[in-house]
Design an enzyme around this catalytic site. Sequence first.
Site: not given
Ligand code: NAD
Ligand code: UFG
Length: 361
Positions: A10, A124, A148, A152, A178, A294
């Site tokens: 991922g 997160s 979600y 966590k 983020n 948000d």
């Molecule tokens: P991502 O979806 O790109 O990566 C997650 C990976 O986990 C994927 O490759 C998916 O195929 C795999 N996966 C999901 N369920 C599975 C299962 N049951 N068995 C095996 N593989 C599985 O997401 P990411 O952005 O790389 O996020 C990684 C982690 O960080 C996640 O736990 C996510 O919740 C957390 N996180 C992400 C963000 C963000 O903004 N990207 C913010 C905070 C926390």
């Molecule tokens: N936003 C827009 N337009 C868009 C998308 C986002 O205006 O099309 C704004 C949102 O309102 C926010 C900011 O951009 O003010 C950031 O939004 P994101 O969706 O990029 O990020 P969030 O902070 O809402 O959420 C992220 C992850 C969640 C996680 C959260 C806290 O996507 O999974 O951070 O860690 F839970």
Amino acid sequence: MPILVTGGAGYIGSHTCVELLNAGYEIIVLDNLLNSKRESLNRISEITGKSFPFYKINLLNEGEIEQVFIENDIEAVIHFAGLKAVGESVRLPLRYYHNNITGTINLLNIMKKYDVNRLVFSSSATVYGMPEKVPISEEFPLKALNPYGRTKLMIEEILKDLFESDPNWSIALLRYFNPIGAHESGTIGEDPNGIPNNLMPFITQVAIGKMPELSVFGNDYQTADGTGVRDYIHVTDLAKGHLKALEKVASSQEIEAYNLGTGKGYSVLEMVEAFEVATGVPVPYKVVSPRPGDAAICFADASKAKRELQWTAEKSLRDMCEDSWRWQYNNPNGFDKNLIATGTGNPHLSKSGDFFNTKIE
Ligand code: NAD
Ligand code: UFG
């Protein structure tokens, strides 16, 4: 002894695999490719010049996880695997609870059985809910606002109970703010399915001409320009934080939470402007209603990670914008090579192409 990386195909996992391999770690990747592509693993190898074992396994299948532990002498686990779309989690809560929580419990059962007790977990900033003030420190009250976020929070609680029951465990709970950006090579990055939920992938898709304009979710928040403020962190900085956390869990027996953010907040309009300045590509936008749930402002107090992990984010907002764009520009359809690029309708691409001709290599 290798590090097992769940979810290593991922977005954040793939960048962390690159940093682990570059630092000389042996890795094993476990992923069911539910939200990622096998091609990301090839790219990790291309970037690092190293190969590694990959197990296409679902964490919901405990027997298959066990096979990985039978075949390998694993030192520690970095656990990224999980579903992460907030909106989808509201529609499909059972899927999220089952995948994220049951998947984690299965992994922990096998780790316990094979006496592997060093764990770095992807939490997160969502566990802080609607923070009452900023910057947010690790001691703030925890409250999740959607299924979600609750997965966590529940996993954090499960891990605390596990540690209470057996202090031989050592666990780092990494609360990401983020993550944006991509590896500087432009060969791995975030590859969202369908319409992106998050701001930066949406901006890059507007810039490349896949989306006509950005919808800015509200401009009446109590912030300098009225739009939402977040702590954007370069994914490579975030990846490096995992190596520091790994060192910490290897040398201690504790469970600790760490914020991984920059400690700086930028508004949506500041992000649009920073992207335009960094890349020379305009991003048309319109202001629409706020997105329910948000927070107005969310940014980290990242001093605990600095103090205890000797980690701080180093990359600038400009780096984040340039690297996000390089990835999008070089891979208009993400990892899917079979699709024909759709971004060629954008009149600004030749300009940005020049930008990259001077930038890459
Ligand atoms: P991502 O979806 O790109 O990566 C997650 C990976 O986990 C994927 O490759 C998916 O195929 C795999 N996966 C999901 N369920 C599975 C299962 N049951 N068995 C095996 N593989 C599985 O997401 P990411 O952005 O790389 O996020 C990684 C982690 O960080 C996640 O736990 C996510 O919740 C957390 N996180 C992400 C963000 C963000 O903004 N990207 C913010 C905070 C926390
Ligand atoms: N936003 C827009 N337009 C868009 C998308 C986002 O205006 O099309 C704004 C949102 O309102 C926010 C900011 O951009 O003010 C950031 O939004 P994101 O969706 O990029 O990020 P969030 O902070 O809402 O959420 C992220 C992850 C969640 C996680 C959260 C806290 O996507 O999974 O951070 O860690 F839970």
